[in-house]
Design a protein around this motif. Sequence first.
Motif, PDB file in Angstrom:
ATOM      1  N   LEU A 196      32.784  36.509  40.924  1.00 22.62           N
ATOM      2  CA  LEU A 196      33.651  35.484  41.492  1.00 22.62           C
ATOM      3  C   LEU A 196      34.616  36.081  42.498  1.00 22.62           C
ATOM      4  O   LEU A 196      34.933  37.276  42.440  1.00 22.62           O
ATOM      5  N   ASP A 197      35.069  35.233  43.401  1.00 23.36           N
ATOM      6  CA  ASP A 197      36.068  35.607  44.401  1.00 23.36           C
ATOM      7  C   ASP A 197      37.432  35.163  43.886  1.00 23.36           C
ATOM      8  O   ASP A 197      37.668  33.982  43.618  1.00 23.36           O
ATOM      9  N   PHE A 198      38.344  36.109  43.738  1.00 24.46           N
ATOM     10  CA  PHE A 198      39.656  35.836  43.150  1.00 24.46           C
ATOM     11  C   PHE A 198      40.529  35.044  44.115  1.00 24.46           C
ATOM     12  O   PHE A 198      40.654  35.383  45.290  1.00 24.46           O
ATOM     13  N   ARG A 199      41.103  33.949  43.625  1.00 23.91           N
ATOM     14  CA  ARG A 199      42.088  33.155  44.364  1.00 23.91           C
ATOM     15  C   ARG A 199      43.314  33.001  43.469  1.00 23.91           C
ATOM     16  O   ARG A 199      43.186  32.589  42.315  1.00 23.91           O
ATOM     17  N   ARG A 200      44.485  33.293  44.014  1.00 18.91           N
ATOM     18  CA  ARG A 200      45.684  33.327  43.187  1.00 18.91           C
ATOM     19  C   ARG A 200      46.161  31.930  42.792  1.00 18.91           C
ATOM     20  O   ARG A 200      46.592  31.697  41.668  1.00 18.91           O
ATOM     21  N   PHE A 201      46.086  30.958  43.707  1.00 22.49           N
ATOM     22  CA  PHE A 201      46.635  29.634  43.427  1.00 22.49           C
ATOM     23  C   PHE A 201      45.581  28.527  43.507  1.00 22.49           C
ATOM     24  O   PHE A 201      45.927  27.355  43.589  1.00 22.49           O
ATOM     25  N   PRO A 203      41.192  27.446  42.284  1.00 22.79           N
ATOM     26  CA  PRO A 203      40.061  27.876  41.453  1.00 22.79           C
ATOM     27  C   PRO A 203      39.265  28.996  42.114  1.00 22.79           C
ATOM     28  O   PRO A 203      39.058  29.008  43.336  1.00 22.79           O
ATOM     29  N   HIS A 204      38.801  29.919  41.298  1.00 26.26           N
ATOM     30  CA  HIS A 204      38.069  31.068  41.814  1.00 26.26           C
ATOM     31  C   HIS A 204      36.684  30.631  42.284  1.00 26.26           C
ATOM     32  O   HIS A 204      36.014  29.831  41.638  1.00 26.26           O
ATOM     33  N   GLU A 205      36.261  31.200  43.419  1.00 25.26           N
ATOM     34  CA  GLU A 205      35.003  30.806  44.044  1.00 25.26           C
ATOM     35  C   GLU A 205      33.863  31.663  43.505  1.00 25.26           C
ATOM     36  O   GLU A 205      33.916  32.899  43.578  1.00 25.26           O
ATOM     37  N   PRO A 206      32.790  31.064  42.944  1.00 24.85           N
ATOM     38  CA  PRO A 206      31.660  31.866  42.460  1.00 24.85           C
ATOM     39  C   PRO A 206      30.853  32.428  43.626  1.00 24.85           C
ATOM     40  O   PRO A 206      30.583  31.741  44.617  1.00 24.85           O
ATOM     41  N   LEU A 207      30.475  33.705  43.516  1.00 21.65           N
ATOM     42  CA  LEU A 207      29.695  34.394  44.548  1.00 21.65           C
ATOM     43  C   LEU A 207      28.251  34.630  44.151  1.00 21.65           C
ATOM     44  O   LEU A 207      27.394  34.765  45.024  1.00 21.65           O
TER      45      LEU A 207
END
Length: 393
Positions: A196-201, A203-207
């Motif tokens: 997943l791609d981390f996003r602080r604020f 939802p995290h994006e699945p890769l």
Amino acid sequence: MGRPPEPHGAPAPAGTAAAGGTTAAPGPVPGLVDGTAWPRWTLVAVAVATGVLAVSCLLCALCCCRRRRRRRKPGDQEAVGLGSARSSTTAHLPEVDGGESGPGGAPQWGRLQLSLEYDSGSQEVRVGLKQAVDLRARGPGGTADPYARVSLSPPAGRAHETKVHHGTLCPLFDETCCFPVPPQELPRTTLRVQVLDFRRFSPHEPLGELRLPLGAAGLPHVLELWHQLGPPGATEAEPAGELCVSLRYVPSAGRLTVVVLEARGLSPGLAEPYVKLQLARGRRKWKSRKTSARRGTAAPYFNEAFTFLVPVSQIQSVDLVLAVWARGPRLRAEPVGKVALGARASGQPLQHWADMLAHARRPIAQWHRLRPPGEVDEALALRPRLRLPLPGP
């Protein structure tokens, strides 16, 4: 014999001196100069200035002509090459919805290197995440902040999250996690690895995602292979929800400030949710606080701050546990989910704690997924607080 006298009034010969002893200058220019009241050097300066001005005007005219010719040539060239540039750009436009295609035309989501081993003595599956390469960037910047989440199904619920690797599409994880699995359950167990791609604020994006049945993997031997990642599946929503927390630590004063901001994704059947904060030291509960309850909402907004005095010598040995409590169907308050932060945490909670220590005196906010309470308690192995017996009557 004497020379005969010249007749009276006859002109004198050219070149002879007139009466008075002066000689006249030949030509019209000296006469014109002598007839003006200006000195001669003034006239010479005016003549020189006039000549310089004329030469300058001529040079400017020549330069303008050359510039016009130069401007016309690039304009003609651009007009000629415009059609070919458009045609070449249109021919090489990438596809919007597909990934990078492999030799067979199928989209590629990257590759993952991992090792698998089953320890029959401890009845554990050891998963070693080595690295990932050629991940797809889902964001506009052409890069990502990837991390991996490892879980087994069944049983569902327990998962291991790796550290976040910022600004790369080829992260080097180099982490190992263990899952207890009885031998009779091994053929029906599937390993799931999500990148997943981390996003602080947000939802995290699945890769990408890998699903590997352990029954067909041949686990009696240590396997270390490359696996092709597939398209990311739907991220399993946690029934417990998420909690947004801000951390700030001041080393000089030994002050840890925790701000409980809000929660989301809670079950609609819960009533009066609130957050309980526990600070543990040496695997024993040390200090405890709690927020006020919010009624009639599955996304309560708290925005309440709590301060704990923790010296610098103890900040690496404390655990911060945040638990969301609410009244359920049995009309009594029960823990809905927990999240543990500190040096003994893993995944996103550990990254949040490290960011807080790296940016002292600065608040760092982040969303955290709530875990089942039993899973967090088992991971921390917290012992109950010692209580002195009350004196008898």
